[in-house]
Design a protein around this motif. Structure first.
Motif, mmCIF file in Angstrom:
data_model
loop_
_atom_site.group_PDB
_atom_site.id
_atom_site.type_symbol
_atom_site.label_atom_id
_atom_site.label_comp_id
_atom_site.label_asym_id
_atom_site.label_seq_id
_atom_site.Cartn_x
_atom_site.Cartn_y
_atom_site.Cartn_z
ATOM 1 N N ASN A 192 46.461 45.780 41.518
ATOM 2 C CA ASN A 192 45.559 45.405 42.612
ATOM 3 C C ASN A 192 46.163 44.410 43.589
ATOM 4 O O ASN A 192 45.792 44.400 44.769
ATOM 5 C CB ASN A 192 44.261 44.826 42.055
ATOM 6 N N VAL A 193 47.058 43.551 43.103
ATOM 7 C CA VAL A 193 47.624 42.515 43.973
ATOM 8 C C VAL A 193 49.090 42.812 44.305
ATOM 9 O O VAL A 193 49.453 42.953 45.473
ATOM 10 C CB VAL A 193 47.511 41.115 43.332
ATOM 11 N N SER A 231 39.700 45.335 49.686
ATOM 12 C CA SER A 231 39.205 44.255 48.850
ATOM 13 C C SER A 231 37.872 44.727 48.263
ATOM 14 O O SER A 231 37.749 45.874 47.852
ATOM 15 C CB SER A 231 39.054 42.977 49.680
ATOM 16 N N SER A 232 36.886 43.871 48.263
ATOM 17 C CA SER A 232 35.585 44.184 47.695
ATOM 18 C C SER A 232 34.630 43.057 48.056
ATOM 19 O O SER A 232 35.063 41.941 48.380
ATOM 20 C CB SER A 232 35.692 44.299 46.166
ATOM 21 N N VAL A 233 33.340 43.331 48.009
ATOM 22 C CA VAL A 233 32.368 42.242 48.095
ATOM 23 C C VAL A 233 32.673 41.216 47.010
ATOM 24 O O VAL A 233 32.478 40.002 47.200
ATOM 25 C CB VAL A 233 30.934 42.783 47.954
ATOM 26 N N PRO A 242 32.085 36.285 43.614
ATOM 27 C CA PRO A 242 32.377 36.751 42.248
ATOM 28 C C PRO A 242 31.125 36.884 41.404
ATOM 29 O O PRO A 242 30.168 36.123 41.587
ATOM 30 C CB PRO A 242 33.283 35.648 41.700
ATOM 31 N N PHE A 243 31.117 37.867 40.523
ATOM 32 C CA PHE A 243 30.010 38.069 39.592
ATOM 33 C C PHE A 243 30.486 37.804 38.167
ATOM 34 O O PHE A 243 31.646 38.090 37.836
ATOM 35 C CB PHE A 243 29.476 39.504 39.667
ATOM 36 N N PRO A 244 29.611 37.311 37.303
ATOM 37 C CA PRO A 244 29.949 37.217 35.877
ATOM 38 C C PRO A 244 30.314 38.590 35.324
ATOM 39 O O PRO A 244 29.799 39.606 35.796
ATOM 40 C CB PRO A 244 28.655 36.695 35.244
ATOM 41 N N VAL A 245 31.191 38.618 34.350
ATOM 42 C CA VAL A 245 31.748 39.787 33.663
ATOM 43 C C VAL A 245 32.588 40.687 34.576
ATOM 44 O O VAL A 245 32.966 41.776 34.194
ATOM 45 C CB VAL A 245 30.697 40.621 32.882
ATOM 46 N N MET A 246 32.884 40.198 35.782
ATOM 47 C CA MET A 246 33.830 40.875 36.682
ATOM 48 C C MET A 246 34.856 39.862 37.189
ATOM 49 O O MET A 246 35.470 40.046 38.236
ATOM 50 C CB MET A 246 33.089 41.493 37.875
ATOM 51 N N TYR A 249 38.659 40.916 37.775
ATOM 52 C CA TYR A 249 38.701 41.828 38.925
ATOM 53 C C TYR A 249 38.504 41.041 40.217
ATOM 54 O O TYR A 249 39.232 41.236 41.200
ATOM 55 C CB TYR A 249 37.629 42.902 38.788
ATOM 56 N N SER A 250 37.518 40.133 40.237
ATOM 57 C CA SER A 250 37.292 39.297 41.418
ATOM 58 C C SER A 250 38.532 38.467 41.733
ATOM 59 O O SER A 250 38.877 38.261 42.901
ATOM 60 C CB SER A 250 36.089 38.381 41.214
ATOM 61 N N THR A 251 39.205 37.978 40.696
ATOM 62 C CA THR A 251 40.445 37.231 40.903
ATOM 63 C C THR A 251 41.446 38.043 41.714
ATOM 64 O O THR A 251 42.072 37.548 42.653
ATOM 65 C CB THR A 251 41.078 36.853 39.546
ATOM 66 N N SER A 252 41.586 39.317 41.361
ATOM 67 C CA SER A 252 42.543 40.175 42.071
ATOM 68 C C SER A 252 42.139 40.360 43.526
ATOM 69 O O SER A 252 42.994 40.378 44.427
ATOM 70 C CB SER A 252 42.679 41.531 41.371
ATOM 71 N N LYS A 253 40.843 40.474 43.783
ATOM 72 C CA LYS A 253 40.389 40.708 45.148
ATOM 73 C C LYS A 253 40.367 39.419 45.976
ATOM 74 O O LYS A 253 40.598 39.452 47.189
ATOM 75 C CB LYS A 253 39.015 41.380 45.138
ATOM 76 N N PHE A 254 40.110 38.271 45.337
ATOM 77 C CA PHE A 254 40.255 37.000 46.046
ATOM 78 C C PHE A 254 41.710 36.825 46.482
ATOM 79 O O PHE A 254 41.990 36.301 47.566
ATOM 80 C CB PHE A 254 39.825 35.836 45.158
#
Length: 272
Positions: free
Chosen positions: A107-108, A134-136, A141-145, A148-153
């Motif tokens: 992803n990164v 990227s992504s919303v 960031p959401f819990p249990v994601m 994945y959120s780290t990669s998109k941040f």
């Protein structure tokens, strides 16, 4: 006027939908996939307008070779859509080392390698458009994601800095931030960390927050992508779907309130 589009992760989901849509309207497409069989149908229908390339985006050398092949084949590359990537579901504690490393590599780092490979081509042309998926969840960031959120941040930070670096070369950068869509994002293409019972309650709360109407229709993104690639002055950021803006406004209001509340402490820490 037709464009040459280079798109990664073209075997399914947004990648396959957008590849077919560009071909249908008369553009030329370089489509990278891990398995060339996934593009047999489009290759048969669109012939020389499609250049399928087998690519693992985690290989930096492979990314540079793919861009070289595309440039030699079509002569120009107007748009790069860095779409390759996948989801990882699981709490931070649940996520295994190998799962985290592979996600970041794809992803990164995969996005970074393609970006590095395309810049010299677009700089020489004096124009180009790099579109980063990227992504919303790269904004909120959401819990249990979390991983994945780290990669998109990371994609968000990399791409915003990139926009300032390449603007003088005539290269535009756009970060596309889809909300949830009815693709196989959470199914076959995703990785699910081994569950720990300690997070059952958090996961139940996470799932209960989603309703069917929150899922966008993937094919409905085509018009937005066409408008984006055809715009002479594309935006730095573009949400896809109806959830992103309202959610981000709500979250950022809370962030600003917290920063304001703690501003005295922040100023004191400045030291002068």
């Amino acid at each position: 006027m037709s464009k040459t589009i280079f798109i990664t992760g073209a075997s399914r989901g947004f990648g396959k939908i957008w590849t077919e849509a560009f071909l249908k309207r008369g553009d030329k497409v370089v489509a990278t996939v891990r398995d060339l069989n996934s593009l047999k149908d489009l290759a048969k229908e669109y012939g020389e307008a499609l250049l399928p390339i087998k690519l693992d985006v985690t290989s930096r050398a492979g990314c540079f070779a793919a861009v070289t092949k595309a440039k030699e084949h079509f002569g120009t590359i107007d748009v790069l859509i860095n779409n390759a990537g996948y989801g990882l579901f699981g709490a931070i504690e649940e996520t295994a080392e190998e799962e985290a490393r592979k996600l970041i590599e794809t992803n990164v780092l995969g996005l970074l390698w393609l970006t590095q490979a395309i810049i010299p081509v677009m700089r020489e042309q004096g124009q180009g458009h790099i579109i980063q998926l990227s992504s919303v969840l790269g904004v909120v960031p959401f819990p249990v994601m979390g991983v994945y959120s780290t990669s998109k941040f990371a994609v968000e930070g990399l791409s915003e800095a990139l926009a300032g670096e390449v603007k003088g070369f005539g290269i535009n950068v756009t970060i596309v931030e889809p909300n949830a869509y009815a693709t196989d994002f959470s199914n076959d293409s995703a990785v699910h960390a081994q569950s720990m019972k300690e997070y059952d309650e958090v996961k139940t709360a996470f799932r209960s927050g989603f309703t069917e109407d929150m899922l966008g229709i993937p094919a409905s993104t085509v018009k937005a992508i066409f408008k984006l690639v055809d715009s002479p002055q594309p935006p730095l950021r573009l949400f896809l779907g109806k959830i992103g803006l309202s959610l981000t406004k709500q979250v950022y209001q809370g962030r600003l309130a917290t920063w304001e509340e703690w501003q005295d402490v922040a100023v004191e820490a400045h030291g002068k």
